[in-house]
Scaffold this active site. Structure first.
Site, mmCIF file in Angstrom:
data_model
loop_
_atom_site.group_PDB
_atom_site.id
_atom_site.type_symbol
_atom_site.label_atom_id
_atom_site.label_comp_id
_atom_site.label_asym_id
_atom_site.label_seq_id
_atom_site.Cartn_x
_atom_site.Cartn_y
_atom_site.Cartn_z
ATOM 1 N N LYS A 1 20.499 79.355 23.155
ATOM 2 C CA LYS A 1 20.469 79.088 21.707
ATOM 3 C C LYS A 1 19.528 77.921 21.403
ATOM 4 O O LYS A 1 18.681 78.003 20.511
ATOM 5 C CB LYS A 1 21.878 78.762 21.205
ATOM 6 C CG LYS A 1 21.906 78.495 19.716
ATOM 7 C CD LYS A 1 23.054 77.618 19.291
ATOM 8 C CE LYS A 1 22.756 76.157 19.520
ATOM 9 N NZ LYS A 1 23.776 75.243 19.016
ATOM 10 N N ASP B 1 24.002 81.220 17.054
ATOM 11 C CA ASP B 1 25.008 80.164 17.181
ATOM 12 C C ASP B 1 26.337 80.717 16.685
ATOM 13 O O ASP B 1 26.469 81.908 16.402
ATOM 14 C CB ASP B 1 24.583 78.915 16.404
ATOM 15 C CG ASP B 1 24.587 79.161 14.908
ATOM 16 O OD1 ASP B 1 24.830 80.316 14.480
ATOM 17 O OD2 ASP B 1 24.370 78.204 14.153
#
Ligand code: SF4
Length: 221
Positions: free
Chosen positions: A124, A142
């Site tokens: 991420k 996320d």
């Protein structure tokens, strides 16, 4: 009646979110790629707001990677105390600074494989860095993006983070990945929150498969 009568396609769902947040952007305070990377590392399991409260002091105390790389660990921890996992994060950002200096001469790489080899940088974080710092097509997943993608049936129910990222990338045209990440994140942060989703005003009510949507629609109406 909430939402549309004829359910939107998955791409139309994305387009609705893009239209809701045309100016969605990264809200982490930063002035260069390494500050962005540090802010994203610090944001794990905490809010951007909490990170933004501490990073101005942290960046002022350690203005260069060299400062951060050679500081006493306690001095770094001092600035991180208000966020969760601060001890581990202090170690991570110090090692991160040392690695960027030794492996990349102080220049944060834009290459995904090189980024994920740095301390504290996962998939991420690397995607956020690529998109925000280098304007490269990347789509970070996320907690907000993951929740929204599942509630709106954009991904299979059991899709994990990697599958969610891959599915969204197949669904969304590449030139929209950066905006889509920010817009879906804003949708999750400001509209479809984890505990208090705004189902009563949701333009995507018909497409949503969140089991409690009726409950939230009634109680907030
Ligand atoms: Fe989120 Fe509620 Fe909209 Fe579903 S109906 S996407 S849970 S705000």
């Amino acid at each position: 009646m909430l939402g549309s009568v004829v359910p939107k396609t998955k791409l139309e769902v994305i387009e609705t979110i893009l239209a809701m947040y045309p100016h969605a952007h990264c809200e982490l305070i930063h002035h260069n790629p390494t500050q962005l990377a540090i802010a994203v590392i610090l944001s794990a399991q905490t809010t951007d707001q909490a990170v933004n409260r501490i990073t101005p002091g942290l960046f002022a105390a350690f203005p260069t990677l060299q400062d951060l790389a050679h500081a006493p660990l306690e001095a770094i921890e001092f600035h991180l105390k208000s966020i969760g996992l601060y001890r581990a994060k202090a170690v991570n950002i110090q090692i991160f600074a040392q690695q960027v200096l030794t492996r990349h001469n102080g220049d944060l790489p834009s290459d995904f494989d090189a980024l994920v080899k740095l301390a504290g940088v996962g998939r991420k974080t690397a995607n956020v860095i690529q998109a925000v710092a280098f304007n490269l097509p990347a789509l970070a997943v996320d907690t907000h993006v993951d929740r929204v993608a599942h509630r709106l049936h954009l991904v299979p129910l059991k899709a994990d983070l990697l599958k969610t990222e891959q599915r969204l990338k197949r669904l969304i045209p590449k030139e929209l990945w950066i905006h889509a990440h920010h817009a879906i994140l804003f949708f999750g942060r400001y509209h479809c929150q984890a505990r208090t989703p705004q189902c009563h005003t949701c333009p995507l009510y018909a497409e949503c498969r969140f089991p409690k949507k009726e409950h939230f629609a009634k109680n907030n109406a």
